[in-house]
Every structure is written in structure tokens, then in C-alpha cells.
Scaffold this active site. Structure first.
Site, short mmCIF file in Angstrom:
data_model
loop_
_atom_site.label_atom_id
_atom_site.label_comp_id
_atom_site.label_asym_id
_atom_site.label_seq_id
_atom_site.Cartn_x
_atom_site.Cartn_y
_atom_site.Cartn_z
N CYS A 105 0.95 62.11 75.15
CA CYS A 105 1.29 63.29 74.33
C CYS A 105 2.10 64.26 75.18
CB CYS A 105 0.02 63.98 73.82
SG CYS A 105 0.39 65.52 72.94
N ASN A 150 13.88 37.13 96.38
CA ASN A 150 14.79 37.62 95.34
C ASN A 150 15.84 36.56 95.01
OD1 ASN A 150 14.98 40.18 93.86
ND2 ASN A 150 17.10 40.24 94.62
N LEU A 151 16.44 36.73 93.79
CA LEU A 151 17.47 35.73 93.43
C LEU A 151 18.64 35.79 94.40
CD1 LEU A 151 18.11 33.63 91.25
CD2 LEU A 151 19.33 35.40 89.97
N ASP A 155 6.05 46.00 81.77
CA ASP A 155 5.39 44.94 80.99
C ASP A 155 4.01 44.67 81.61
OD1 ASP A 155 7.57 42.91 82.84
OD2 ASP A 155 5.40 42.71 82.99
N HIS A 198 5.90 52.99 87.36
CA HIS A 198 6.81 53.51 86.34
C HIS A 198 6.15 53.54 84.97
CE1 HIS A 198 10.62 52.49 88.89
NE2 HIS A 198 9.95 53.52 89.35
N THR A 228 13.59 42.81 92.83
CA THR A 228 14.08 44.17 92.63
C THR A 228 15.37 44.36 93.42
OG1 THR A 228 13.55 46.54 92.78
CG2 THR A 228 12.59 45.11 94.48
N SER A 229 16.28 45.15 92.83
CA SER A 229 17.61 45.32 93.42
C SER A 229 17.61 46.31 94.57
CB SER A 229 18.61 45.79 92.35
OG SER A 229 18.13 47.02 91.78
N ARG A 256 11.43 46.81 73.31
CA ARG A 256 10.95 46.21 74.58
C ARG A 256 9.47 45.91 74.49
NH1 ARG A 256 12.42 49.70 79.52
NH2 ARG A 256 11.76 47.83 80.64
N CYS A 302 -1.07 63.24 68.13
CA CYS A 302 -1.89 63.05 69.33
C CYS A 302 -3.36 63.01 68.90
CB CYS A 302 -1.67 64.21 70.29
SG CYS A 302 -2.87 64.29 71.62
N1 APR Z 1 14.14 35.58 90.14
C1 APR Z 1 14.16 36.47 91.16
N2 APR Z 1 14.92 37.59 91.17
C2 APR Z 1 15.69 37.81 90.08
C3 APR Z 1 15.74 36.92 88.98
C4 APR Z 1 14.92 35.77 89.04
N3 APR Z 1 14.91 34.88 88.04
N4 APR Z 1 16.63 37.42 88.07
C5 APR Z 1 17.10 38.57 88.59
N5 APR Z 1 16.56 38.81 89.80
C6 APR Z 1 16.78 39.94 90.70
C7 APR Z 1 18.20 40.45 90.70
O1 APR Z 1 18.97 39.76 91.68
C8 APR Z 1 18.01 41.92 91.07
O2 APR Z 1 18.00 42.08 92.50
O3 APR Z 1 15.99 41.00 90.23
C9 APR Z 1 16.63 42.25 90.54
C10 APR Z 1 16.67 43.09 89.27
O4 APR Z 1 17.20 44.33 89.64
P1 APR Z 1 17.22 45.51 88.54
O5 APR Z 1 17.77 44.99 87.26
O6 APR Z 1 17.89 46.69 89.19
O7 APR Z 1 15.70 45.84 88.26
P2 APR Z 1 14.71 46.67 89.17
O8 APR Z 1 15.06 46.53 90.61
O9 APR Z 1 13.33 46.32 88.75
O10 APR Z 1 15.00 48.20 88.73
C11 APR Z 1 14.19 49.20 89.29
O11 APR Z 1 15.23 50.85 87.89
O12 APR Z 1 16.12 51.43 85.88
C12 APR Z 1 15.00 51.55 86.66
O13 APR Z 1 12.84 51.93 85.86
C13 APR Z 1 13.80 50.93 86.00
O14 APR Z 1 11.92 49.89 87.09
C14 APR Z 1 13.34 49.88 86.99
C15 APR Z 1 14.00 50.31 88.29
#
Ligand code: APR
Length: 233
Positions: free
Chosen positions: A115, A199-200, A92, A107, A174-175, A57, A134
Site C-alpha cells: 500500500c 554467466n552466459l 519471480d 528487488h 546478471t549483467s 510478468r 488496502c
Molecule cells: N544463462 C546464464 N546467463 C544468462 C542467460 C542464460 N541462459 N541468458 C542471459 N544471461 C545473462 C546475460 O548475459 C546478462 O549478463 O544474464 C544477464 C542478464 O542481465 P540483465 O538483463 O541486465 O538482468 P539483471 O542483471 O538481472 O538486471 C539487474 O536491473 O533493471 C533492473 O531490477 C532489474 O533486477 C534487475 C536489475
């Protein structure tokens, strides 16, 4: 006019920069077991597997470029007359590459090394190995400086303070599946902030937002930023 904006970002904002999300179809958690690569127990069991996961990653993130959504948020920070804080769940550095300065990685970050023995932090090499000594205690207990499941996210006091002062809270990409980030919308709302989801598709917490716009981040984020700046200038 708002003068304090708090923005929460998740993996979705970096999707169009080529970095995988976690819970979308074929996402990172479909390819790897969380308990193997994102828990302290998994690291103790098989540190090399964990380093391989984060090294891959890190290499990908190093080559990735910020997209129009990252650039729009950097423009907002530069032009908005009040304060803009980005609280990102992402590890990132695309917000920083786009020019955002006020970024809190709750996060952790792929570009940090930690370390496990003495807590010293340093800049991560592109390829990290447990055997890396370390720089401070010389022990070979190097781990990525990322927050795993079961560990406390970073900056929570600062985040809570910022949410209590926010006039606007925006959640992007974010989901809404992982706490405490998934509860920020309710905290901000309780303190009187206007809440926006970009969000998407609707996240688990979509109904808790006063305003929602669905579409890809490179479309909906620049549009929202332009409208917010027009409101304040
Ligand atoms: N534009 C906007 N939203 C998008 C796009 C896009 N191109 N592609 C995907 N998404 C949305 C999805 O619909 C989803 O709601 O981004 C979200 C991604 O959700 P996750 O994969 O669950 O990622 P995230 O919410 O960042 O996860 C939170 O969970 O596993 C842990 O530490 C990890 O920081 C992460 C945390």
C-alpha cells in the site's frame, strides 16, 4: 573448506525458464521505457500502465517452472554443511519453487502487494489494480511490492553482513549493470571471499572475479554446484 556461500542471481538464471531478461537483445528494457514502468514517477503518472506491465510478468512467472540451475542451488542449500544465502535481484519465485528456503529478494517480488499510503504488505492477486483497497487503511493505493529505480533495495544490512562472513561469493546470470548488487563482488573480495561468476557471457564486472565460467545457467550452475559439494563432502 568454505562454510558460508552467498549467491547473487539475476534475470539470466530464469531465462531458460522462459522469463525475459532486461538488457539482452529484445529484453524487457527494449520493449518498455524504464522511466514509464520501473520508477515511482512512472507509477504516479500512469499506474495502470505499470500494473499492466507487472500483471503480465506475474502471470508469466506464475506459470513458469524452475530450471536445472534453480534446482542445483536448492540442492546446494540442502546438502552443503555450511550456510547458503541466495540474494536475488529477480522478482519471480523460481528459487522457492525449486526448494530454496534462504532467499532474499533485494528487488522485491511479483507476489507481493504494497500500500503506497500506509506501507501494509499482502499477497498480490494475479491481476493487481490501483483501485484494490488496502486491507489495512482501505485506501486505493495498491502497488507491486517491487523496488523501482531510485528506491532503496531491501535487506541491505543483512546482505552486507552476509558478504562480510562469506567464504565464497557466486554471481549468476546478471549483467553487473545495476548497483548496489554490481558492487557485491568487490565487497566480498575485500572480506577475503573467493569470488565466482557463472554467466552466459562476461558481465561488466567479470574482471573482478577470481573464477569465471561462461555458458548457459542450466549447464554451468549444476557443474559448479557438483564441484563445490565434492569439495566439502
Ligand atoms: N544463462 C546464464 N546467463 C544468462 C542467460 C542464460 N541462459 N541468458 C542471459 N544471461 C545473462 C546475460 O548475459 C546478462 O549478463 O544474464 C544477464 C542478464 O542481465 P540483465 O538483463 O541486465 O538482468 P539483471 O542483471 O538481472 O538486471 C539487474 O536491473 O533493471 C533492473 O531490477 C532489474 O533486477 C534487475 C536489475
Amino acid at each position: 573448506m568454505s562454510n558460508s556461500i552467498v549467491i547473487l542471481t539475476g534475470a539470466g538464471i530464469s531465462a531458460e525458464s522462459g522469463l525475459g531478461t532486461f538488457r539482452d537483445e529484445g529484453g524487457l528494457w527494449a520493449q518498455h521505457r524504464i522511466e514509464d514502468v520501473a520508477t515511482p514517477e512512472g507509477f504516479a503518472r500512469n499506474p495502470k500502465l505499470v500494473h499492466d506491465f507487472y500483471n503480465a510478468r506475474r502471470a508469466q512467472a506464475t506459470k513458469a517452472h524452475p530450471n536445472a540451475a534453480h534446482h542445483a542451488l536448492a540442492e546446494l542449500e540442502a546438502k552443503f554443511p555450511g550456510t547458503v544465502l541466495i540474494v536475488t535481484q529477480n522478482v519471480d519465485d523460481l528459487h522457492e519453487k525449486a526448494g530454496s528456503n534462504n532467499v532474499l529478494h533485494m528487488h522485491g517480488t511479483l507476489h507481493g502487494a504494497l500500500c503506497d499510503a500506509c506501507g501494509t504488505r499482502w499477497t498480490a492477486p494475479v491481476t493487481m489494480m490501483t483501485e484494490d483497497p488496502c486491507p489495512s487503511c482501505k485506501k486505493q493505493a495498491t502497488r507491486p511490492d517491487v523496488v523501482w529505480f531510485g528506491e532503496l533495495p531491501y535487506g541491505m544490512e543483512r546482505i552486507t553482513e552476509a558478504l562480510s562472513q562469506a567464504d565464497v561469493f557466486v554471481s549468476i546470470g546478471t549483467s553487473g549493470e545495476v548497483y548496489p548488487a554490481a558492487n557485491f563482488v568487490s565487497e566480498a573480495d575485500m572480506f577475503g571471499a573467493h569470488t565466482v561468476e557463472l554467466n552466459l557471457e562476461p558481465s561488466s564486472g567479470a574482471s573482478r572475479f577470481a573464477e569465471t565460467h561462461f555458458g548457459s545457467a542450466t549447464q554451468v550452475v549444476p557443474t559448479w554446484v557438483a564441484e563445490e559439494l565434492a569439495r566439502t563432502i
